[in-house]
Design a protein around this motif. Structure first.
Motif, PDB file in Angstrom:
ATOM      1  N   ALA A 184     -11.203   8.674  -4.754  1.00 33.71           N
ATOM      2  CA  ALA A 184     -11.611   7.940  -5.957  1.00 33.71           C
ATOM      3  C   ALA A 184     -10.876   6.611  -6.097  1.00 33.71           C
ATOM      4  O   ALA A 184     -11.079   5.892  -7.084  1.00 33.71           O
ATOM      5  N   GLY A 185     -10.020   6.288  -5.125  1.00 31.90           N
ATOM      6  CA  GLY A 185      -9.300   5.025  -5.170  1.00 31.90           C
ATOM      7  C   GLY A 185      -8.028   5.044  -5.989  1.00 31.90           C
ATOM      8  O   GLY A 185      -7.424   3.990  -6.223  1.00 31.90           O
ATOM      9  N   ARG A 186      -7.594   6.228  -6.414  1.00 27.77           N
ATOM     10  CA  ARG A 186      -6.377   6.327  -7.238  1.00 27.77           C
ATOM     11  C   ARG A 186      -5.171   6.610  -6.332  1.00 27.77           C
ATOM     12  O   ARG A 186      -4.584   7.696  -6.348  1.00 27.77           O
ATOM     13  N   LEU A 187      -4.807   5.623  -5.552  1.00 25.57           N
ATOM     14  CA  LEU A 187      -3.714   5.811  -4.596  1.00 25.57           C
ATOM     15  C   LEU A 187      -2.375   6.030  -5.295  1.00 25.57           C
ATOM     16  O   LEU A 187      -1.496   6.698  -4.749  1.00 25.57           O
ATOM     17  N   ASP A 188      -2.209   5.451  -6.487  1.00 22.63           N
ATOM     18  CA  ASP A 188      -0.950   5.625  -7.207  1.00 22.63           C
ATOM     19  C   ASP A 188      -0.718   7.082  -7.584  1.00 22.63           C
ATOM     20  O   ASP A 188       0.427   7.517  -7.755  1.00 22.63           O
ATOM     21  N   ARG A 189      -1.793   7.863  -7.690  1.00 21.65           N
ATOM     22  CA  ARG A 189      -1.668   9.287  -7.972  1.00 21.65           C
ATOM     23  C   ARG A 189      -1.745  10.129  -6.696  1.00 21.65           C
ATOM     24  O   ARG A 189      -1.162  11.205  -6.618  1.00 21.65           O
ATOM     25  N   ALA A 190      -2.451   9.623  -5.702  1.00 22.55           N
ATOM     26  CA  ALA A 190      -2.612  10.377  -4.459  1.00 22.55           C
ATOM     27  C   ALA A 190      -1.327  10.414  -3.639  1.00 22.55           C
ATOM     28  O   ALA A 190      -0.947  11.472  -3.108  1.00 22.55           O
ATOM     29  N   ILE A 191      -0.640   9.277  -3.545  1.00 26.45           N
ATOM     30  CA  ILE A 191       0.527   9.200  -2.671  1.00 26.45           C
ATOM     31  C   ILE A 191       1.633  10.170  -3.080  1.00 26.45           C
ATOM     32  O   ILE A 191       2.173  10.894  -2.233  1.00 26.45           O
ATOM     33  N   ARG A 198      -5.207  18.748  -1.130  1.00 25.72           N
ATOM     34  CA  ARG A 198      -6.589  18.636  -1.602  1.00 25.72           C
ATOM     35  C   ARG A 198      -6.677  17.820  -2.898  1.00 25.72           C
ATOM     36  O   ARG A 198      -7.600  17.016  -3.076  1.00 25.72           O
ATOM     37  N   ARG A 199      -5.713  18.010  -3.774  1.00 30.09           N
ATOM     38  CA  ARG A 199      -5.685  17.208  -5.000  1.00 30.09           C
ATOM     39  C   ARG A 199      -5.480  15.736  -4.658  1.00 30.09           C
ATOM     40  O   ARG A 199      -6.128  14.846  -5.231  1.00 30.09           O
ATOM     41  N   ALA A 200      -4.585  15.489  -3.707  1.00 29.75           N
ATOM     42  CA  ALA A 200      -4.309  14.111  -3.305  1.00 29.75           C
ATOM     43  C   ALA A 200      -5.545  13.464  -2.686  1.00 29.75           C
ATOM     44  O   ALA A 200      -5.842  12.291  -2.960  1.00 29.75           O
ATOM     45  N   ILE A 201      -6.289  14.225  -1.878  1.00 27.61           N
ATOM     46  CA  ILE A 201      -7.492  13.677  -1.248  1.00 27.61           C
ATOM     47  C   ILE A 201      -8.519  13.287  -2.306  1.00 27.61           C
ATOM     48  O   ILE A 201      -9.186  12.241  -2.192  1.00 27.61           O
ATOM     49  N   ARG A 202      -8.657  14.102  -3.334  1.00 33.82           N
ATOM     50  CA  ARG A 202      -9.612  13.772  -4.401  1.00 33.82           C
ATOM     51  C   ARG A 202      -9.238  12.455  -5.071  1.00 33.82           C
ATOM     52  O   ARG A 202     -10.098  11.604  -5.336  1.00 33.82           O
ATOM     53  N   HIS A 203      -7.944  12.274  -5.350  1.00 35.01           N
ATOM     54  CA  HIS A 203      -7.505  11.017  -5.969  1.00 35.01           C
ATOM     55  C   HIS A 203      -7.690   9.836  -5.012  1.00 35.01           C
ATOM     56  O   HIS A 203      -8.122   8.748  -5.420  1.00 35.01           O
ATOM     57  N   LEU A 226       1.365  12.979  -4.512  1.00 38.66           N
ATOM     58  CA  LEU A 226       0.912  14.334  -4.190  1.00 38.66           C
ATOM     59  C   LEU A 226       0.991  14.589  -2.684  1.00 38.66           C
ATOM     60  O   LEU A 226       1.383  15.685  -2.257  1.00 38.66           O
ATOM     61  N   PHE A 227       0.611  13.606  -1.877  1.00 42.09           N
ATOM     62  CA  PHE A 227       0.766  13.758  -0.430  1.00 42.09           C
ATOM     63  C   PHE A 227       2.240  13.941  -0.064  1.00 42.09           C
ATOM     64  O   PHE A 227       2.581  14.763   0.799  1.00 42.09           O
ATOM     65  N   LEU A 247      -1.033  11.065   4.505  1.00 36.39           N
ATOM     66  CA  LEU A 247      -0.069  10.209   3.814  1.00 36.39           C
ATOM     67  C   LEU A 247      -0.011   8.835   4.470  1.00 36.39           C
ATOM     68  O   LEU A 247       0.029   7.801   3.781  1.00 36.39           O
ATOM     69  N   ALA A 248      -0.023   8.804   5.812  1.00 33.17           N
ATOM     70  CA  ALA A 248       0.008   7.523   6.527  1.00 33.17           C
ATOM     71  C   ALA A 248      -1.208   6.677   6.175  1.00 33.17           C
ATOM     72  O   ALA A 248      -1.095   5.464   5.950  1.00 33.17           O
ATOM     73  N   PHE A 249      -2.382   7.312   6.095  1.00 38.79           N
ATOM     74  CA  PHE A 249      -3.601   6.580   5.765  1.00 38.79           C
ATOM     75  C   PHE A 249      -3.541   6.030   4.340  1.00 38.79           C
ATOM     76  O   PHE A 249      -3.953   4.896   4.067  1.00 38.79           O
ATOM     77  N   ALA A 250      -3.000   6.837   3.429  1.00 41.22           N
ATOM     78  CA  ALA A 250      -2.871   6.385   2.047  1.00 41.22           C
ATOM     79  C   ALA A 250      -1.887   5.213   1.939  1.00 41.22           C
ATOM     80  O   ALA A 250      -2.141   4.226   1.228  1.00 41.22           O
TER      81      ALA A 250
END
Length: 401
Positions: free
Chosen positions: A78-85, A70-75, A87-88, A105-108
């Protein structure tokens, strides 16, 4: 009599014992087979899921993974893939059996341009949750996306020559076939999965296009190199076999597009792509070489594909002009009313040229009540004019006009 009864009881007891033993052996064999199947899945998962740890399957691990996801989805939103990936990735390590996390993760990865990682993550999801149609649809879309861009993501070009071009074509076909199989599997699990049907159609069409283009390039190379006649004959046989494989894939693509259109009848993007693969099959048949009898058969088959392509493009033009916007399903070329009309114009024009070559007696054709070649040319001109009115920048329509 007493002796005979004792023997019968002994025989019965022996039979019961044998049956019990056989049943026991059967159960043991089934248990062994089940254990082997589970072990095989576990080994496959271990291969695709790096960082897997023993004991990472409890409710605490699942809760931790969901919180990370859920944290990764929020990032990611918001376009913050460097922080989302990261976490995924942490969520996958915390609970590797959650297929949805792999899909996220694949989508990111795809949005970050890490296309090979996206395919690997999607495949891992299908191993982790093989009964989830969504993860199979993600395998299809990720594989399609990489295949379409293969040759540019590795710093090379689709126009490369020699071994690199052959390697690119082979990997494209492998990825497209993987996408087609994944899309079909998703539809088996959920027959109403529109995205899976559309991506399966795109995959079959993509593989067919690679085969058709490879055959076309090969013919051009033959013309440039002036091969001997015997070599040409042998290569023509190979080209025809390749074309047949391409036509089979085109037919599969058409089947998958038909499924998508049953689910979403007025989808302009699907109609446009269905027209594109039909047109490609038509032109591949025209380029094919064969004997006189086979040539006539292939001409007839080409006419069928051309009619399909015209019909799909006409439908697409009507739907798109009505304001329907294609869904975002990683489609191909831009589906616009002007493009669709121009492609109909091209097919009508090519059909007129083909009819002119097959029947030079236009008066006889008119006497039979048919559409004359000049009438087809006039229709192509009118369609091109309408296309340029809708999109004045469409230089190709101007050229045809």
């Amino acid at each position: 009599k007493k002796g005979g009864g004792g023997r019968r009881r002994a025989a019965s007891a022996a039979a019961d014992s044998a049956t019990t033993s056989a049943t026991g052996i059967t159960l043991v064999c089934r248990a062994v087979a089940l254990f082997a199947a589970v072990a095989a899945v576990a080994l496959a998962a271990a291969h695709f899921l790096p960082g897997r740890r023993d004991g990472a399957h409890g409710p605490e691990a699942a809760a931790k993974a969901e919180a990370l996801r859920r944290r990764a989805i929020r990032h990611a939103t918001a376009g913050r893939l460097d922080r989302a990936i990261p976490l995924f990735e942490a969520a996958v390590r915390a609970s590797p059996s959650l297929g949805e996390t792999h899909s996220n993760l694949a989508f990111a990865y795809k949005n970050a341009g890490r296309l090979r990682d996206a395919v690997d993550a999607a495949v891992a999801g299908s191993v982790a949750a093989p009964a989830d149609p969504g993860v199979w649809a993600r395998v299809a879309s990720s594989s399609n996306f990489l295949a379409k861009r293969l040759g540019t993501v590795d710093g090379s070009s689709d126009r490369s020559s020699g071994l690199q071009r052959i390697a690119n074509a082979a990997e494209k076909i492998r990825l497209y076939r993987q996408a087609l199989a994944a899309g079909r599997r998703a539809l088996q699990l959920q027959p109403t999965h529109f995205v899976a049907a559309f991506n399966a159609g795109m995959a079959g069409a993509g593989a067919a296009m690679v085969i058709f283009q490879d055959g076309d390039d090969h013919h051009h190379q033959q013309d440039d190199d002036h091969h001997h006649q015997q070599d040409d004959d042998d290569d023509d046989d190979d080209d025809l076999r390749d074309q047949d494989a391409g036509l089979a894939l085109a037919a599969e693509a058409e089947d998958m597009y038909a499924v998508a259109l049953r689910l979403h009848p007025n989808h302009g993007g699907v109609l446009f792509e269905a027209g594109s693969i039909a047109a490609a099959a038509y032109r591949a048949l025209l380029r094919g070489t064969a004997g006189v009898g086979a040539r006539a058969q292939r001409d007839a088959e080409a006419a069928v594909w051309r009619a399909r392509a015209e019909g799909r493009y006409r439908e697409a033009a009507a739907v798109l002009r009505a304001g329907a916007v294609p869904d975002n399903t990683d489609g191909g070329d831009a589906a616009t009313p002007a493009n669709a009309l121009f492609r109909v114009a091209s097919l009508v024009y090519e059909g007129a040229l083909a009819d002119k070559g097959q029947d030079k007696d236009a008066d006889a054709d008119e006497a039979k009540g048919g559409i004359t070649v000049p009438a087809r040319m006039a229709e192509a001109m009118a369609l091109s004019r309408r296309a340029t009115e809708l999109d004045p920048s469409l230089a190709t329509a101007f050229a045809l006009l």
